[in-house]
Design an enzyme around this catalytic site. Structure first.
Site, PDB file in Angstrom:
ATOM      1  N   ASP A  87       0.844  -0.874  -0.282  1.00 15.58           N
ATOM      2  CA  ASP A  87       0.138  -0.065  -0.133  1.00 15.58           C
ATOM      3  C   ASP A  87       1.089   1.555  -0.730  1.00 15.58           C
ATOM      4  O   ASP A  87       1.940   1.363   1.129  1.00 15.58           O
ATOM      5  CB  ASP A  87      -0.829  -0.195   1.262  1.00 15.58           C
ATOM      6  CG  ASP A  87      -2.056  -0.947   1.483  1.00 15.58           C
ATOM      7  OD1 ASP A  87      -2.055  -1.482  -0.033  1.00 15.58           O
ATOM      8  OD2 ASP A  87      -2.719  -0.792   2.386  1.00 15.58           O
ATOM      9  N   HIS A 104       3.578  -2.498   3.277  1.00 10.75           N
ATOM     10  CA  HIS A 104       3.898  -0.710   2.231  1.00 10.75           C
ATOM     11  C   HIS A 104       5.161  -0.695   1.894  1.00 10.75           C
ATOM     12  O   HIS A 104       6.240  -0.658   2.104  1.00 10.75           O
ATOM     13  CB  HIS A 104       4.167  -0.062   3.834  1.00 10.75           C
ATOM     14  CG  HIS A 104       2.241   0.031   4.571  1.00 10.75           C
ATOM     15  ND1 HIS A 104       1.835  -1.177   4.929  1.00 10.75           N
ATOM     16  CD2 HIS A 104       1.694   0.511   4.507  1.00 10.75           C
ATOM     17  CE1 HIS A 104       0.709  -0.827   5.815  1.00 10.75           C
ATOM     18  NE2 HIS A 104       0.197   0.030   5.292  1.00 10.75           N
TER      19      HIS A 104
END
Length: 241
Positions: A49, A194
């Site tokens: 992400d 991430h």
């Protein structure tokens, strides 16, 4: 992650079942979303992400290429506009690209009109960058409320959550990220990591890059196969049919 969100909200009632559902990735009180296959499946899906992020998304791509693994990247529209060449490289390498909103708002407070704006602007940015129209959406923070997932479906997107959280969104070490992953992975998992930071380009995600290398080596060695989320969805569909 949940503790961070609850603290940020500062609302006593958020600790109710409904409040927890807005963030808890595996609950379905507000509608179903994809969170992986039956536990024990030999497939794993790495997801990232908050990118694209220069330079760590590119470093992560090098690790994935070395292991011949494709992952799924949920990108922010504002960063796609800044670094479209990274998104083009992701698409060219065969990674799946999903929509993660324009600038990472808390959708539990957003109207459907704002949700549509966030999604549409990001869809346009991704298409302009690489010619891909995403079919997947991951809500920022995992936040959702009644109507959010229905609105996402109405926009032609499939909501994707996760069932393994590596807590790499904060400053930490590769050892701790890897330990979080190893403690939770059981097979059939969608793994949340991430490659960027919602607040700024250039965030240090070296711990995520190194942990990715270790996760792939560990679980490939145990016979697991790494697939993209769309590939995992196809496997679920094949089993259900």
């Amino acid at each position: 992650m949940i503790a961070e969100i609850l603290g940020g909200l500062g609302i006593a009632g958020v600790a109710t079942w409904a409040g927890l559902e807005t963030m808890w990735p595996t609950l379905h009180a507000y509608g179903r979303s994809f969170i992986g296959l039956e536990r024990g499946s030999p497939y794993l899906a790495l997801t990232y992400d908050d990118g694209p992020n220069d330079p760590d998304t590119l470093k992560l791509m090098d690790v994935l290429a070395r292991h011949e693994v494709r992952a799924t990247f949920f990108v922010l529209g504002k960063f796609v506009r800044q670094k479209p060449e990274i998104v083009r490289a992701l698409a060219a390498a065969g990674h799946a690209i999903g929509n993660h909103s324009w600038d990472h708002p808390r959708l539990i407070f957003a109207s459907n009109a704002e949700l549509r704006r966030q999604v549409d602007q990001t869809q346009a940015a991704i298409f302009d960058a690489c010619g891909v129209t995403p079919t997947l959406f991951r809500p920022p923070y995992g936040g959702r409320r009644p109507g959010t997932l229905q609105a996402v479906h109405a926009l032609g997107l499939e909501p994707v959550m996760w069932n393994v959280t590596c807590y790499d969104w904060k400053a930490t070490s590769a050892d701790r990220v890897f330990a979080h992953a190893r403690r939770q992975i059981r097979g059939g998992d969608v793994i949340l990591m991430h490659d960027g930071d919602q607040l700024r380009m250039g965030a240090d995600r070296a711990h995520s890059v190194e942990a990715t290398d270790r996760v792939i080596a560990q679980y490939k060695g145990k016979g697991y196969q790494f697939v993209t989320v769309p590939e995992m969805m196809k496997k679920q569909l094949a089993v259900s049919n």
